[in-house]
Design a protein around this motif. Sequence first.
Motif, PDB file in Angstrom:
ATOM      1  N   MET A  38      38.880  82.604  20.569  1.00  0.00           N
ATOM      2  CA  MET A  38      38.248  83.645  19.760  1.00  0.00           C
ATOM      3  C   MET A  38      37.331  84.493  20.642  1.00  0.00           C
ATOM      4  O   MET A  38      36.665  83.986  21.543  1.00  0.00           O
ATOM      5  CB  MET A  38      37.429  83.029  18.620  1.00  0.00           C
ATOM      6  CG  MET A  38      38.242  82.283  17.585  1.00  0.00           C
ATOM      7  SD  MET A  38      37.278  81.867  16.101  1.00  0.00           S
ATOM      8  CE  MET A  38      36.011  80.798  16.773  1.00  0.00           C
ATOM      9  N   ILE A  39      37.321  85.783  20.326  1.00  0.00           N
ATOM     10  CA  ILE A  39      36.489  86.740  21.058  1.00  0.00           C
ATOM     11  C   ILE A  39      35.558  87.426  20.072  1.00  0.00           C
ATOM     12  O   ILE A  39      35.997  87.896  19.010  1.00  0.00           O
ATOM     13  CB  ILE A  39      37.345  87.830  21.745  1.00  0.00           C
ATOM     14  CG1 ILE A  39      38.454  87.208  22.601  1.00  0.00           C
ATOM     15  CG2 ILE A  39      36.479  88.789  22.545  1.00  0.00           C
ATOM     16  CD1 ILE A  39      38.008  86.653  23.906  1.00  0.00           C
ATOM     17  N   ASN A  40      34.263  87.494  20.406  1.00  0.00           N
ATOM     18  CA  ASN A  40      33.354  88.334  19.629  1.00  0.00           C
ATOM     19  C   ASN A  40      32.854  89.473  20.504  1.00  0.00           C
ATOM     20  O   ASN A  40      33.394  89.714  21.590  1.00  0.00           O
ATOM     21  CB  ASN A  40      32.213  87.507  19.021  1.00  0.00           C
ATOM     22  CG  ASN A  40      31.268  86.921  20.070  1.00  0.00           C
ATOM     23  OD1 ASN A  40      31.336  87.256  21.256  1.00  0.00           O
ATOM     24  ND2 ASN A  40      30.384  86.040  19.641  1.00  0.00           N
ATOM     25  N   GLY A  88      32.213  88.520  24.106  1.00  0.00           N
ATOM     26  CA  GLY A  88      33.265  87.943  24.936  1.00  0.00           C
ATOM     27  C   GLY A  88      33.808  86.658  24.343  1.00  0.00           C
ATOM     28  O   GLY A  88      33.691  86.406  23.142  1.00  0.00           O
ATOM     29  N   ALA A  89      34.409  85.832  25.199  1.00  0.00           N
ATOM     30  CA  ALA A  89      35.046  84.600  24.755  1.00  0.00           C
ATOM     31  C   ALA A  89      34.020  83.657  24.135  1.00  0.00           C
ATOM     32  O   ALA A  89      32.895  83.508  24.620  1.00  0.00           O
ATOM     33  CB  ALA A  89      35.740  83.921  25.933  1.00  0.00           C
ATOM     34  N   ASN A 104      39.634  77.302  22.426  1.00  0.00           N
ATOM     35  CA  ASN A 104      39.115  77.492  23.786  1.00  0.00           C
ATOM     36  C   ASN A 104      38.569  76.182  24.352  1.00  0.00           C
ATOM     37  O   ASN A 104      37.420  76.101  24.797  1.00  0.00           O
ATOM     38  CB  ASN A 104      38.016  78.571  23.793  1.00  0.00           C
ATOM     39  CG  ASN A 104      37.662  79.030  25.199  1.00  0.00           C
ATOM     40  OD1 ASN A 104      38.320  78.674  26.182  1.00  0.00           O
ATOM     41  ND2 ASN A 104      36.607  79.816  25.301  1.00  0.00           N
ATOM     42  N   LEU A 105      39.428  75.180  24.333  1.00  0.00           N
ATOM     43  CA  LEU A 105      39.000  73.850  24.780  1.00  0.00           C
ATOM     44  C   LEU A 105      38.645  73.824  26.260  1.00  0.00           C
ATOM     45  O   LEU A 105      37.925  72.934  26.720  1.00  0.00           O
ATOM     46  CB  LEU A 105      40.091  72.824  24.464  1.00  0.00           C
ATOM     47  CG  LEU A 105      40.439  72.678  22.973  1.00  0.00           C
ATOM     48  CD1 LEU A 105      41.530  71.626  22.770  1.00  0.00           C
ATOM     49  CD2 LEU A 105      39.203  72.341  22.140  1.00  0.00           C
ATOM     50  N   GLY A 154      34.415  85.185  29.536  1.00  0.00           N
ATOM     51  CA  GLY A 154      34.829  86.487  30.014  1.00  0.00           C
ATOM     52  C   GLY A 154      35.057  87.462  28.881  1.00  0.00           C
ATOM     53  O   GLY A 154      34.885  87.137  27.701  1.00  0.00           O
ATOM     54  N   SER A 155      35.457  88.652  29.263  1.00  0.00           N
ATOM     55  CA  SER A 155      35.679  89.720  28.296  1.00  0.00           C
ATOM     56  C   SER A 155      37.059  89.595  27.659  1.00  0.00           C
ATOM     57  O   SER A 155      37.877  88.757  28.068  1.00  0.00           O
ATOM     58  CB  SER A 155      35.573  91.072  28.996  1.00  0.00           C
ATOM     59  OG  SER A 155      36.637  91.214  29.934  1.00  0.00           O
TER      60      SER A 155
END
Length: 419
Positions: free
Chosen positions: A214-216, A219-220, A242-243, A248-249
């Motif tokens: 997931m990205i907000n 970033g990650a 994102n285990l 990053g972006s």
Amino acid sequence: MMNLNEESLKVHREHNGKLATIPKAKLEDAHDLSVLYTPGVAEPCRKIKDDKDLSFEYTCRGNMVAVVSDGTRVLGLGNIGPEAGIPVMEGKSVLYKVFADVDAIPVCLDTSDKDKFIETVRYLQPNFAGINLEDIESPKCYDIEDALIEKMDIPVFHDDQHGTAIACAAALLGALRLVKKDIAEVKIVANGAGAAGTAIVRLLLNLGAKHITMINSKGAMYEGMDMSRINRVQAELLKETNLEKKQGSLADIAKGADVILGVSKPGVFTADIIKNMNKDAIVLAMANPDPETSYADAKAAGARVVGTGRSDAPNQVNNVLVFPGLFRGAIDVRARKINDEMKKAAVYAIANLIPDEELREDYVIPGAFDPNVAPAVAAAVAKAAMDTGVARIKVDPEDVRKETLERTKKLREILKTIR
């Protein structure tokens, strides 16, 4: 020549809105009056007094859904208030009727207080077979839905979350079948972690996805990040996404991705981002009304399959594929709730309407006006409700499908007479 906004204003003004009530039984003489009103109406009242569930049979409740909002997050307009939210809720009610012959009414509450909202909607239960929550700001929407599901004995469904998630998942399954990739193997990037984004991620995990990041806006997202910016729903999802705790972006994380999903803001899926994705890339850009990338731009950048929320491009990812049929199926079995199995059933019903041999890059999800969508969803949801024990009554799912198809066919013929 009028533009779309001018034409919309004209139609809304001329018709004084888009909804009206009409009787289902004839009222032409004194006998009809006695049957529909006093003294005859006393008999269904007595029956319902002895068995409240008979209200689903003897009143409009059995086919009635409330579309409830506080106007705090309407379309891309933000917090515009309950009065300004009515046209959207009214429009949603029209879609319920046209696509699945479900009666629905807008209910816009003059409070932004979470507890008052919950208490008010709870008291409405005797009137409705289901509650469609709509356009409520995040994270308040999570608490409202959870509380109402707990307190009410009818389906409560926040369509901005789960309707979007079901439509997105159906499009993704179709695209994955086309490119011959496994949902458990593909790398998925979800840009936007609000109500819709988190619901999409949760549903994809339930469908077997294993590699989601997931990205907000920063970033990650990963477990252990600054929790002051994370709500409880996001925190739960970070335990399963994102285990590797990559940082990053969007551009960084999307390198080598098989799928990028957007429920964020216009224009953020640049050509460079798409070019750096894996072969046979899938891009679902669902920001409303302007997506993260246009269909044409994403295809030009090399994406194999592209979907957006727009009706003027192929592969429209639209909630109208979901909520009419979902509620049709739920209320046909008088379901007490809409659970995860019912949501998954809706996903597969939509996705499987397109046989493998008919899949194309510009056709991985049925169109909004495909007459088979709502009947298929209704039948699948009704079956899942019965299988999971949340249905009050038993029906034949095939009967649900056939009756929904016939009801909507007749209704559309009638609607052709409207000027």
